[in-house]
Design an enzyme around this catalytic site. Structure first.
Site, PDB file in Angstrom:
ATOM      1  N   VAL A  40       1.747   4.029  -1.375  1.00  0.00           N
ATOM      2  CA  VAL A  40       1.826   5.460  -1.657  1.00  0.00           C
ATOM      3  C   VAL A  40       2.978   5.972  -0.790  1.00  0.00           C
ATOM      4  O   VAL A  40       2.832   6.085   0.418  1.00  0.00           O
ATOM      5  CB  VAL A  40       0.520   6.193  -1.286  1.00  0.00           C
ATOM      6  CG1 VAL A  40       0.683   7.698  -1.447  1.00  0.00           C
ATOM      7  CG2 VAL A  40      -0.631   5.682  -2.136  1.00  0.00           C
ATOM      8  N   PRO A  41       4.127   6.217  -1.411  1.00  0.00           N
ATOM      9  CA  PRO A  41       5.373   6.417  -0.651  1.00  0.00           C
ATOM     10  C   PRO A  41       5.452   7.779   0.031  1.00  0.00           C
ATOM     11  O   PRO A  41       6.267   8.631  -0.330  1.00  0.00           O
ATOM     12  CB  PRO A  41       6.451   6.270  -1.722  1.00  0.00           C
ATOM     13  CG  PRO A  41       5.798   6.724  -2.976  1.00  0.00           C
ATOM     14  CD  PRO A  41       4.343   6.354  -2.861  1.00  0.00           C
ATOM     15  N   CYS A  42       4.647   7.951   1.055  1.00  0.00           N
ATOM     16  CA  CYS A  42       4.640   9.233   1.761  1.00  0.00           C
ATOM     17  C   CYS A  42       5.964   9.458   2.485  1.00  0.00           C
ATOM     18  O   CYS A  42       6.272  10.586   2.865  1.00  0.00           O
ATOM     19  CB  CYS A  42       3.472   9.293   2.741  1.00  0.00           C
ATOM     20  SG  CYS A  42       3.443   7.961   3.942  1.00  0.00           S
ATOM     21  N   HIS A  43       6.754   8.394   2.671  1.00  0.00           N
ATOM     22  CA  HIS A  43       8.061   8.581   3.318  1.00  0.00           C
ATOM     23  C   HIS A  43       9.031   9.325   2.412  1.00  0.00           C
ATOM     24  O   HIS A  43      10.080   9.751   2.852  1.00  0.00           O
ATOM     25  CB  HIS A  43       8.643   7.223   3.733  1.00  0.00           C
ATOM     26  CG  HIS A  43       8.862   6.268   2.600  1.00  0.00           C
ATOM     27  ND1 HIS A  43       7.839   5.530   2.050  1.00  0.00           N
ATOM     28  CD2 HIS A  43       9.977   5.957   1.902  1.00  0.00           C
ATOM     29  CE1 HIS A  43       8.337   4.769   1.073  1.00  0.00           C
ATOM     30  NE2 HIS A  43       9.620   5.022   0.954  1.00  0.00           N
ATOM     31  N   ARG A  44       8.676   9.457   1.122  1.00  0.00           N
ATOM     32  CA  ARG A  44       9.571  10.187   0.200  1.00  0.00           C
ATOM     33  C   ARG A  44       9.224  11.660   0.104  1.00  0.00           C
ATOM     34  O   ARG A  44       9.730  12.369  -0.752  1.00  0.00           O
ATOM     35  CB  ARG A  44       9.527   9.551  -1.195  1.00  0.00           C
ATOM     36  CG  ARG A  44      10.077   8.142  -1.207  1.00  0.00           C
ATOM     37  CD  ARG A  44      10.053   7.481  -2.584  1.00  0.00           C
ATOM     38  NE  ARG A  44      10.192   6.040  -2.421  1.00  0.00           N
ATOM     39  CZ  ARG A  44       9.463   5.152  -3.098  1.00  0.00           C
ATOM     40  NH1 ARG A  44       8.580   5.545  -3.993  1.00  0.00           N
ATOM     41  NH2 ARG A  44       9.646   3.861  -2.864  1.00  0.00           N
TER      42      ARG A  44
END
Length: 175
Positions: free
Chosen positions: A134-138
């Site tokens: 889950v690409p929370c860095h985006r």
DNA sequence: CGAAGAGATTAGT
DNA sequence: ACTAATCTCTTCG
């Protein structure tokens, strides 16, 4: 947090950003969380063989570290106990952001039908148990700033730089 | 249970 | 730069 089955093992995956660890419990949704970077005291575990889902996820992560392409999310592999409906909606929304792109906390809030809940989205990202997947860095600030990151702000910047570079675009953040 | 506090935010001044 | 506004979840009486 609610229930969550006991941790029975942890699979280590090496990456350009350090070692990632997938902790897992019992079937049918064995993946409990992903750590990056790995927690310092390496956890010791018994002679268990990692479930199929875990080993396949490890492969997917290795692939990601190689080409920085979108990782298809198998929600049915993930232990999502303890999460509220709104948090789940948030994770699903963030899961759709492709590599090379970013979305602001506020924009995500709007997408889940709570246009004023940018801060809630931030809190939900902070609690994300499945980074990279889950690409929370985006998810970044509306003013172009990076926002926070549990694994360290420099890691967030590295990930976004790599993804932007692979997508052939300039880094999508200000500082 | 209700109240208060805490955020990986934001828009305004 | 600083402040007030806004929302959900958690923690405390």
């Amino acid at each position: 947090m609610k229930h969550r089955s006991a941790t029975i093992g942890a699979l280590h995956v090496s990456s350009p950003f350090g070692t990632a660890v997938i902790r897992y419990g019992e079937e049918p949704a064995p993946i409990q969380d992903i750590h990056l970077p790995a927690p310092e005291p390496a956890e010791a575990f018994g002679p268990f063989r990692a479930p199929d889902a875990v080993r396949r996820l490890a492969d997917m992560l290795l692939g990601y570290f190689e080409n920085f392409a979108m990782i298809p999310i198998r929600w049915d592999w993930l232990d999502l106990t303890g999460l509220t409906e709104l948090q789940l909606r948030t994770l699903r929304e963030v899961g759709d952001i492709p590599p090379g792109a970013v979305k602001s906390y506020g924009a995500v809030a709007e997408a889940i039908g709570r246009p004023r809940a940018a801060r809630f989205v931030g809190a939900t990202m902070a609690a994300n148990r499945f980074p990279l997947l889950v690409p929370c860095h985006r998810v970044v600030r509306s003013d172009g700033g990076l926002g926070g990151f549990g694994g360290g702000i420099e890691l967030k910047r590295s990930l976004l730089e790599q993804e932007a570079r692979t997508a052939g675009e300039p880094p999508p953040f200000k500082p």
